[in-house]
Design a protein around this motif. Structure first.
Motif, PDB file in Angstrom:
ATOM      1  N   ASN A 183      41.097  52.330  33.147  1.00 52.78           N
ATOM      2  CA  ASN A 183      41.105  52.718  34.520  1.00 52.78           C
ATOM      3  C   ASN A 183      42.535  52.246  35.137  1.00 52.78           C
ATOM      4  N   ASN A 184      42.995  51.152  34.339  1.00 54.97           N
ATOM      5  CA  ASN A 184      44.353  50.427  34.842  1.00 54.97           C
ATOM      6  C   ASN A 184      45.492  50.343  33.884  1.00 54.97           C
ATOM      7  N   LYS A 185      45.366  50.868  32.728  1.00 57.70           N
ATOM      8  CA  LYS A 185      46.313  50.684  31.609  1.00 57.70           C
ATOM      9  C   LYS A 185      47.721  51.210  31.991  1.00 57.70           C
ATOM     10  N   SER A 218      40.122  50.049  47.478  1.00 55.49           N
ATOM     11  CA  SER A 218      40.114  48.480  47.771  1.00 55.49           C
ATOM     12  C   SER A 218      39.378  47.416  46.628  1.00 55.49           C
ATOM     13  N   GLY A 219      39.932  46.439  46.410  1.00 54.83           N
ATOM     14  CA  GLY A 219      39.321  45.572  45.468  1.00 54.83           C
ATOM     15  C   GLY A 219      39.581  45.907  44.087  1.00 54.83           C
ATOM     16  N   LEU A 220      40.572  46.982  43.707  1.00 54.38           N
ATOM     17  CA  LEU A 220      40.763  47.389  42.447  1.00 54.38           C
ATOM     18  C   LEU A 220      41.985  46.813  41.503  1.00 54.38           C
ATOM     19  N   GLY A 221      42.540  45.734  42.405  1.00 57.15           N
ATOM     20  CA  GLY A 221      43.719  44.927  41.694  1.00 57.15           C
ATOM     21  C   GLY A 221      44.998  45.372  42.021  1.00 57.15           C
ATOM     22  N   LYS A 222      45.121  45.875  42.990  1.00 56.94           N
ATOM     23  CA  LYS A 222      46.717  46.298  43.550  1.00 56.94           C
ATOM     24  C   LYS A 222      47.510  45.063  43.821  1.00 56.94           C
ATOM     25  N   THR A 223      47.024  44.091  44.898  1.00 58.26           N
ATOM     26  CA  THR A 223      47.522  43.053  45.099  1.00 58.26           C
ATOM     27  C   THR A 223      47.782  42.233  44.031  1.00 58.26           C
ATOM     28  N   HIS A 224      46.683  42.098  42.930  1.00 57.34           N
ATOM     29  CA  HIS A 224      46.789  41.222  41.730  1.00 57.34           C
ATOM     30  C   HIS A 224      48.264  41.699  40.884  1.00 57.34           C
ATOM     31  N   LEU A 225      48.082  43.015  40.550  1.00 58.21           N
ATOM     32  CA  LEU A 225      49.235  43.458  39.675  1.00 58.21           C
ATOM     33  C   LEU A 225      50.664  43.573  40.291  1.00 58.21           C
ATOM     34  N   LEU A 272      48.247  32.011  42.638  1.00 56.39           N
ATOM     35  CA  LEU A 272      48.537  31.586  41.213  1.00 56.39           C
ATOM     36  C   LEU A 272      47.595  32.167  40.289  1.00 56.39           C
ATOM     37  N   LYS A 273      46.368  32.911  40.754  1.00 59.56           N
ATOM     38  CA  LYS A 273      45.424  33.445  39.907  1.00 59.56           C
ATOM     39  C   LYS A 273      46.148  34.977  39.505  1.00 59.56           C
ATOM     40  N   TYR A 274      47.097  35.477  40.215  1.00 61.33           N
ATOM     41  CA  TYR A 274      47.324  37.004  40.097  1.00 61.33           C
ATOM     42  C   TYR A 274      48.483  37.014  39.045  1.00 61.33           C
ATOM     43  N   ASN A 285      34.323  48.240  43.157  1.00 57.74           N
ATOM     44  CA  ASN A 285      35.327  47.240  43.560  1.00 57.74           C
ATOM     45  C   ASN A 285      35.145  45.795  42.777  1.00 57.74           C
ATOM     46  N   VAL A 286      36.216  45.421  42.222  1.00 57.95           N
ATOM     47  CA  VAL A 286      36.239  44.409  41.394  1.00 57.95           C
ATOM     48  C   VAL A 286      36.148  42.994  42.488  1.00 57.95           C
ATOM     49  N   ARG A 287      36.627  43.045  43.360  1.00 49.49           N
ATOM     50  CA  ARG A 287      36.412  41.838  44.580  1.00 49.49           C
ATOM     51  C   ARG A 287      34.789  41.621  44.696  1.00 49.49           C
ATOM     52  N   GLU A 288      34.048  42.777  44.930  1.00 48.41           N
ATOM     53  CA  GLU A 288      32.616  42.766  45.150  1.00 48.41           C
ATOM     54  C   GLU A 288      31.974  42.294  44.007  1.00 48.41           C
ATOM     55  N   LEU A 289      32.594  42.887  42.721  1.00 48.05           N
ATOM     56  CA  LEU A 289      31.942  42.293  41.289  1.00 48.05           C
ATOM     57  C   LEU A 289      32.129  40.805  41.378  1.00 48.05           C
ATOM     58  N   GLU A 290      33.320  40.071  41.465  1.00 46.41           N
ATOM     59  CA  GLU A 290      33.356  39.143  41.570  1.00 46.41           C
ATOM     60  C   GLU A 290      32.725  38.355  42.394  1.00 46.41           C
ATOM     61  N   GLY A 291      32.425  38.588  43.760  1.00 46.00           N
ATOM     62  CA  GLY A 291      31.658  38.034  44.571  1.00 46.00           C
ATOM     63  C   GLY A 291      30.055  38.036  44.242  1.00 46.00           C
ATOM     64  N   GLU A 325      48.411  37.614  32.858  1.00 41.19           N
ATOM     65  CA  GLU A 325      47.493  36.974  31.797  1.00 41.19           C
ATOM     66  C   GLU A 325      46.008  37.168  32.233  1.00 41.19           C
ATOM     67  N   ASN A 326      45.843  37.169  33.521  1.00 39.65           N
ATOM     68  CA  ASN A 326      44.634  37.076  34.172  1.00 39.65           C
ATOM     69  C   ASN A 326      44.110  38.609  34.444  1.00 39.65           C
ATOM     70  N   PHE A 327      44.675  39.601  34.175  1.00 44.39           N
ATOM     71  CA  PHE A 327      44.484  40.772  34.524  1.00 44.39           C
ATOM     72  C   PHE A 327      44.084  41.525  33.070  1.00 44.39           C
ATOM     73  N   ILE A 328      42.644  41.967  33.402  1.00 40.32           N
ATOM     74  CA  ILE A 328      41.969  42.769  32.267  1.00 40.32           C
ATOM     75  C   ILE A 328      42.379  44.025  32.085  1.00 40.32           C
ATOM     76  N   VAL A 329      42.984  44.651  31.184  1.00 39.69           N
ATOM     77  CA  VAL A 329      43.195  45.904  31.174  1.00 39.69           C
ATOM     78  C   VAL A 329      42.271  47.012  30.344  1.00 39.69           C
TER      79      VAL A 329
HETATM   80  P1  ADP Z   1      43.193  45.227  46.201  1.00 40.11           P
HETATM   81  O1  ADP Z   1      44.431  44.441  46.476  1.00 40.11           O
HETATM   82  O2  ADP Z   1      43.288  46.533  45.277  1.00 40.11           O
HETATM   83  O3  ADP Z   1      42.360  45.336  47.349  1.00 40.11           O
HETATM   84  P2  ADP Z   1      43.076  42.635  44.637  1.00 40.11           P
HETATM   85  O4  ADP Z   1      44.303  42.737  43.705  1.00 40.11           O
HETATM   86  O5  ADP Z   1      42.960  41.850  45.805  1.00 40.11           O
HETATM   87  O6  ADP Z   1      42.614  44.245  45.153  1.00 40.11           O
HETATM   88  O7  ADP Z   1      41.931  42.318  43.661  1.00 40.11           O
HETATM   89  C1  ADP Z   1      40.472  42.197  43.931  1.00 40.11           C
HETATM   90  C2  ADP Z   1      39.836  40.908  43.156  1.00 40.11           C
HETATM   91  O8  ADP Z   1      39.742  41.592  41.833  1.00 40.11           O
HETATM   92  C3  ADP Z   1      41.045  39.964  42.639  1.00 40.11           C
HETATM   93  O9  ADP Z   1      40.432  38.354  42.746  1.00 40.11           O
HETATM   94  C4  ADP Z   1      41.460  40.200  41.330  1.00 40.11           C
HETATM   95  O10 ADP Z   1      41.867  39.025  40.808  1.00 40.11           O
HETATM   96  C5  ADP Z   1      40.158  40.816  40.803  1.00 40.11           C
HETATM   97  N1  ADP Z   1      40.660  41.781  39.804  1.00 40.11           N
HETATM   98  C6  ADP Z   1      41.022  43.068  40.158  1.00 40.11           C
HETATM   99  N2  ADP Z   1      41.246  43.781  38.991  1.00 40.11           N
HETATM  100  C7  ADP Z   1      41.101  42.902  38.120  1.00 40.11           C
HETATM  101  C8  ADP Z   1      41.443  43.330  36.680  1.00 40.11           C
HETATM  102  N3  ADP Z   1      41.779  44.340  36.073  1.00 40.11           N
HETATM  103  N4  ADP Z   1      41.337  42.040  36.010  1.00 40.11           N
HETATM  104  C9  ADP Z   1      41.026  40.865  36.319  1.00 40.11           C
HETATM  105  N5  ADP Z   1      40.707  40.550  37.739  1.00 40.11           N
HETATM  106  C10 ADP Z   1      40.705  41.759  38.415  1.00 40.11           C
END
Ligand code: ADP
Ligand code: MG
Length: 461
Positions: free
Chosen positions: A137-139, A165-172, A125-127, A328-334, A130-134
């Motif tokens: 790097n990702n526009k 890894s962790g750059l938002g592929k799954t999220h997008l 539900l998070k992905y 890696n955004v995942r590590e950043l969040e971690g 609205e929750n994706f910051i542009v």
């Molecule tokens: P990948 O599939 O590329 O390994 P994920 O889509 O799983 O990466 O993203 C890893 C984490 O970082 C997730 O919690 C995701 O919500 C967050 N994340 C990545 N890019 C962004 C972004 N641009 N804005 C907000 N959250 C992001």
């Protein structure tokens, strides 16, 4: 009886009457509108005198006994009135109520459908968009994904999203799914991890002994959809049978005009064991790369995380984390979560001091050690520092460059982005080089001793 209850009651009675009375009188029954039910008397109004006369004369006993049965009142009876104006008025009201009820029902069904679809399509539900910051790097990737969500199977099919890894592929990718389910609920969306697809394929082939009709179940499951989201396609590499099956799935969906979205940790051509057939299919749509976010985007991601979770933190603390977690955004969040958990458990402020204490990020000047590593490695391989930074592809130079990149990452733990900047290369090139050396170290003894000697020359071991 409330108005709406009365209407429902009458609908029940009418249904029963229609089931029992001859078809020839059904138009008369349909002309009846209910106006009240008091003391066992059900008053219905018709705009047609003939209806009242005919029903009263020929069917009133039968009608009364049905009413008795449904109302559970032996003395209830019909009172049929002829009054054109009233009948019209009631019909208008009833139509309004019916319309309103249908709308409510539709809405309820849509909500039910939405939550069902969201859970059954395994979307997080998070992905959502609205929750994706542009950021820069990702526009491009974000805009392409949004465009696919707004108009599936349009210009960008397949959409191939790649990056580390962790750059938002799954999220997008999942954001496309959420958007579709919400705005276009008739479309069927399926999110599948490549690993699950492969396991499903293998277990189906085993169970069914590859029989045609049973395999068709598997086939239908992955082709009877409008949008397929296939995550981490790199895991299909080298798996011949699964690749063939994926090719089938791809062709069927593509030929039916369905949208295909794929993610991968690199470009198709950088997967050496991917079949040529799949590689060319993946490349025929739009390929977009996700790069590591810049500092300002990382800071924004953290600020949103803090806001969404109602966490009060020092700006400097967020900046400190943003500065030190760049790949890696995942590590950043971690890192954020770690500091947050500590602050919460110990009931202390989320401050810069706390972030430093918990995360202990090295405060080193990366560029000095980059230079040192590069020159020691260049020396070892008998090439120049400029060779390493050039785009020369001679084997000797690229082997030296790969080793230098690997050692830099290992020793400094610097971000791939900053290493990429230093060598004037793309982020994925650096990732590729690092992965390659890391893999080869498992089997190549010469390389193991080379890396060891370079490290010794750097006096780190
Ligand atoms: P990948 O599939 O590329 O390994 P994920 O889509 O799983 O990466 O993203 C890893 C984490 O970082 C997730 O919690 C995701 O919500 C967050 N994340 C990545 N890019 C962004 C972004 N641009 N804005 C907000 N959250 C992001
Ligand atoms: Mg992922």
């Amino acid at each position: 009886m409330e108005n709406i209850e009365l209407k429902r009651f009458w609908e029940n009675v009418k249904e029963e009457l229609i089931g029992v009375l001859p078809e020839s009188v059904h138009p008369w029954l349909y002309s009846l509108e209910v106006s009240g039910y008091d003391n066992g008397v059900l008053t219905v109004v018709t705009g047609q005198a003939m209806a009242r006369d005919w029903l009263k004369k020929n069917h009133i006993d039968q009608m009364n006994s049905i009413l008795n049965k449904i109302s559970d009142n032996k003395n209830s009876r019909f009172n049929i009135i002829y009054d054109e104006a009233t009948a019209k008025k009631i019909k208008k009201q009833t139509d309004k109520i019916i319309k309103k009820e249908a709308l409510i029902q539709q809405k309820e069904m849509a909500m039910e459908n939405l939550s069902y679809m969201q859970s059954s399509s395994n979307l997080n539900l998070k992905y959502k968009f609205e929750n994706f910051i542009v950021g820069d790097n990702n526009k491009f990737a974000h805009d392409a994904a949004l465009s696919v969500a707004q108009k599936p199977a349009g210009k960008y099919n397949p959409l191939f999203i790649y990056g580390g890894s962790g750059l938002g592929k799954t999220h997008l990718m999942q954001a496309i799914g959420h958007y579709t389910i919400f705005n276009n609920p008739k479309l069927k969306v399926k999110y599948v991890k490549t690993d699950d697809y492969i396991n499903d394929f293998i277990s189906n082939s085993r169970k069914t002994n590859n029989s045609v009709e049973n395999m068709s179940k598997f086939y239908k499951k992955y082709t009877n959809i409008d949008i397929i989201l296939i995550d981490d396609i790199q895991f299909i590499e080298s798996k011949e049978k699964s690749m063939q099956r994926m090719q089938h799935t791809f062709d069927t969906l593509y030929n039916k005009g369905k949208q295909i979205v794929i993610t991968c940790d690199r470009q198709p051509k950088e997967l050496p064991s991917l079949s040529k057939a799949l590689c060319s299919r993946f490349e025929m749509g739009l390929m977009v790369e996700l790069l590591p976010p810049e500092l300002s985007t990382r800071f924004e991601i953290l600020s949103k995380l803090a806001d969404d979770n109602d966490i009060n933190c020092e700006k400097e603390a967020l900046m400190y984390i943003a500065k030190h977690y760049s790949d890696n955004v995942r590590e950043l969040e971690g890192a954020f979560t770690k500091v947050c958990a500590y602050a919460e458990i110990n009931k202390v402020d989320f401050s810069l001091e706390l972030a430093k204490k918990i995360l202990k990020c090295p405060e080193c000047d990366d560029y000095i050690s980059f230079d040192k590593i590069a020159s020691v490695t260049a020396n070892y391989y008998n090439v120049t520092l400029n060779d390493l930074k050039s785009s020369a592809r001679a084997q000797k130079i690229s082997v030296a460059r790969h080793a230098a990149i690997y050692v830099t990452r290992e020793l400094t733990n610097a971000s791939f982005t900053s290493i990429a900047e230093y060598y004037g290369k793309k982020h994925t090139t650096i990732l590729f080089a690092y992965d390659k050396v890391k893999k080869e170290l498992n089997t190549d003894k010469d390389l193991v001793s080379t890396i060891r000697e370079i490290k010794q020359a750097l006096k780190v071991i």
